[in-house]
Design a protein around this motif. Structure first.
Motif, short mmCIF file in Angstrom:
data_model
loop_
_atom_site.label_atom_id
_atom_site.label_comp_id
_atom_site.label_asym_id
_atom_site.label_seq_id
_atom_site.Cartn_x
_atom_site.Cartn_y
_atom_site.Cartn_z
N GLU A 16 40.70 53.28 27.91
CA GLU A 16 40.81 52.68 29.23
C GLU A 16 39.59 52.93 30.10
O GLU A 16 39.35 52.20 31.06
N LEU A 17 38.80 53.95 29.79
CA LEU A 17 37.64 54.31 30.62
C LEU A 17 36.31 53.93 29.97
O LEU A 17 35.26 54.17 30.55
N ARG A 18 36.35 53.33 28.80
CA ARG A 18 35.11 53.01 28.08
C ARG A 18 34.28 51.92 28.75
O ARG A 18 33.06 51.95 28.69
N LEU A 19 34.91 50.96 29.37
CA LEU A 19 34.21 49.81 29.93
C LEU A 19 33.18 50.24 30.98
O LEU A 19 32.09 49.68 31.06
N ASP A 20 33.50 51.23 31.76
CA ASP A 20 32.61 51.71 32.83
C ASP A 20 31.64 52.79 32.37
O ASP A 20 30.73 53.17 33.09
N PHE A 21 31.82 53.30 31.16
CA PHE A 21 31.07 54.48 30.69
C PHE A 21 29.55 54.27 30.70
O PHE A 21 28.81 55.02 31.33
N LEU A 22 29.06 53.28 29.97
CA LEU A 22 27.61 53.08 29.88
C LEU A 22 27.00 52.65 31.21
O LEU A 22 25.94 53.19 31.58
#
Length: 138
Positions: A16-22
């Motif tokens: 759920e938090l991967r999209l904002d990670f990079l």
């Protein structure tokens, strides 16, 4: 901020938090940064052939990525002559460090990338495969 007396820990980023990670860690150059990470993986290991990656946050504010692949990973670096094997996590740390360094050289106003590089080095210093990691990036 990072203290040399604190042990840095890592934690897997949930889906759920991967999209904002990079974007959060690499800023506006996140797409190019992602491509550089994948490129360095292919340049450093003949065994890397693409696939999915795991994202990790560090307790000191840093980060790294690791590919889904079987270890140990054979690593060869033409720029410094390193050749050896390491686990997948260590390989991901090395690849992320190379990409961050490359991005720092390429972009103006990349202080946040230099900070990320040093935060990850702080984690690598206490890693079980620290010797291999530092030999690979030297």
């Amino acid at each position: 901020m990072y203290s040399t007396e604190d042990k840095v820990t890592s934690s897997l980023v949930v889906d759920e938090l991967r999209l904002d990670f990079l974007p959060r860690h690499l800023g506006r150059h996140y797409l190019l940064g992602e491509a550089m990470i994948f490129d360095w993986a292919g340049r450093l290991s003949r065994d890397y052939d693409g696939g999915s990656w795991e994202f990790f946050e560090l307790s000191n504010g840093g980060f790294y990525l690791t590919p889904h692949m079987q270890g140990p990973v054979p690593v060869a670096c033409d720029t410094n002559g390193y050749a050896g094997q390491m686990g997948v996590e260590a390989f991901g740390i090395v690849v992320t460090l190379f990409a961050l360094c490359h991005m720092c050289e390429r972009f103006d106003n990349a202080e946040h990338l230099a900070v990320a590089y040093h935060l990850l080095r702080g984690f690598a210093r206490d890693h079980a495969e620290a010797v291999a990691i530092f030999n690979a990036i030297d």
